[in-house]
Design an enzyme around this catalytic site. Structure first.
Site, mmCIF file in Angstrom:
data_model
loop_
_atom_site.group_PDB
_atom_site.id
_atom_site.type_symbol
_atom_site.label_atom_id
_atom_site.label_comp_id
_atom_site.label_asym_id
_atom_site.label_seq_id
_atom_site.Cartn_x
_atom_site.Cartn_y
_atom_site.Cartn_z
ATOM 1 N N ASP A 14 0.815 -1.205 0.000
ATOM 2 C CA ASP A 14 0.000 0.000 0.000
ATOM 3 C C ASP A 14 0.850 1.257 0.000
ATOM 4 O O ASP A 14 0.574 2.212 -0.733
ATOM 5 C CB ASP A 14 -0.927 -0.005 1.222
ATOM 6 C CG ASP A 14 -1.750 1.260 1.338
ATOM 7 O OD1 ASP A 14 -2.612 1.490 0.466
ATOM 8 O OD2 ASP A 14 -1.541 2.026 2.290
ATOM 9 N N LYS A 97 11.431 0.782 6.722
ATOM 10 C CA LYS A 97 11.901 0.552 8.082
ATOM 11 C C LYS A 97 11.114 -0.597 8.712
ATOM 12 O O LYS A 97 9.956 -0.826 8.360
ATOM 13 C CB LYS A 97 11.790 1.847 8.914
ATOM 14 C CG LYS A 97 10.516 2.681 8.728
ATOM 15 C CD LYS A 97 9.334 2.077 9.400
ATOM 16 C CE LYS A 97 8.100 2.904 9.227
ATOM 17 N NZ LYS A 97 6.895 2.120 9.429
#
Length: 322
Positions: A14, A97
């Site tokens: 997404d 991350k």
């Protein structure tokens, strides 16, 4: 003019479809040349929408000699494998991350990148927004006196059932998703010499991952960082720096929209002042910084390894109930 970095994307997550790919298409610093996905239909659809070619598997994209760098927006549990595979294939890496979920493996991947003269860049975007430099300048100029503490909070509403953030097999949980931001803010303003004093992680009934957490950090000088993060909360994205004679507060600190005009609030005995800044697209700024790193061979991990160590310490402390 420097040629744009030719970028491939491993996965149709997404964040890639909604934020990174549109920004990359607009950016003069990168050129999206390929997208890879495990679902052929989704890969084809994503590639068509962004004017690039599709691969129906990650190894196929990594074998493409026209791809010089990759963006890896996969679930956290897959980051280590595919970041390492990309480096082994000779590609620069813009990694979502965390780079890995273990500090020793994060350090090892940065060592691999250095040996191969490649750039490994963690995609913590907020540090590239100039609003934080404006806050730093106020602190540096003594606007709040001597810096004593930081309070940072990043929480988001619950995602639908089955979302990768709620799946333990994919590295879900609030620590790796939202916890990174306040920890990085603490490093950004207080420096690397922080230690974890206490930490807490919790999950709601029926949850398979932690959905709430908090941590207290300090440095040798007695400065503290109070951090909170979560995946089942009202949206909060804020930090506050407190000094000996005032405080500075920033809302929309971590994920501001590109058209958002930041307001830095300064409160001292002299009164309250609001400083309105120009809007800035931190996604485009991140891509520009990554491209500059690739072109100039900048591979310094900065605070990423220390961030990984602190996240590990938070996790360990919380599991011990400390």
């Amino acid at each position: 003019m420097t040629a744009p970095v030719r970028l491939g994307v491993l996965g149709c997550a997404d964040i890639a479809r909604r934020r990174m790919l549109p920004a990359a298409v607009r950016s003069p610093d990168v050129e999206v040349v390929a997208v890879a996905g495990r679902d052929p239909a989704r890969a084809d659809e994503t590639a068509r929408a962004h004017g690039c070619r599709a691969y129906h598997g990650y190894p196929e994209l990594l074998a493409d000699p026209d791809v010089e760098a990759v963006y890896v927006p996969l679930p956290a549990a897959l980051h280590e494998r595919w970041n390492e595979a990309a480096l082994a294939a000779g590609k620069h890496v813009l990694a979502e991350k965390p780079v890995t979920t273990a500090p020793e493996r994060t350090a090892a991947l940065y060592a691999l990148a250095r040996r191969r003269r490649l750039v490994l860049w963690e995609n913590v975007m907020f540090v590239h927004h100039p609003q934080h430099e404006a806050v730093r300048a106020l602190v540096r100029d003594g606007a709040i006196g001597d810096l004593r503490s930081l309070r940072a909070e990043f929480t988001v509403p619950r995602r639908p059932a089955g979302d990768i953030r709620l799946r333990p097999d994919l590295g879900g949980g609030c620590l790796w998703d939202t916890g990174v931001y306040p920890v990085r803010a603490a490093l950004h303003f207080l420096g690397p010499h922080l230690e974890v004093v206490g930490a807490w992680l919790s999950r709601g009934p029926g949850d398979a991952v932690d959905t709430g957490g908090a941590a207290l950090l300090r440095d040798a000088g007695g400065r503290t960082a109070q951090l909170a993060f979560g995946l089942d909360h009202g949206y909060r994205s804020v930090y506050e720096l407190c000094g000996s004679r005032g405080r500075v507060v920033l809302d929309h600190a971590f994920t501001p929209p590109a058209d958002h005009r930041p307001v830095v609030r300064l409160e001292t005995p002299d009164g309250r002042r609001e400083i309105t800044l120009d809007a800035h697209d931190q996604v485009e700024a991140t891509l520009a910084a990554f491209a500059q790193g690739v072109r100039h061979g900048h591979a310094d991990p900065g605070p990423v390894v220390r961030q990984a160590e602190l996240l590990h310490e938070v996790n360990t402390r919380a599991r011990r109930g400390a």
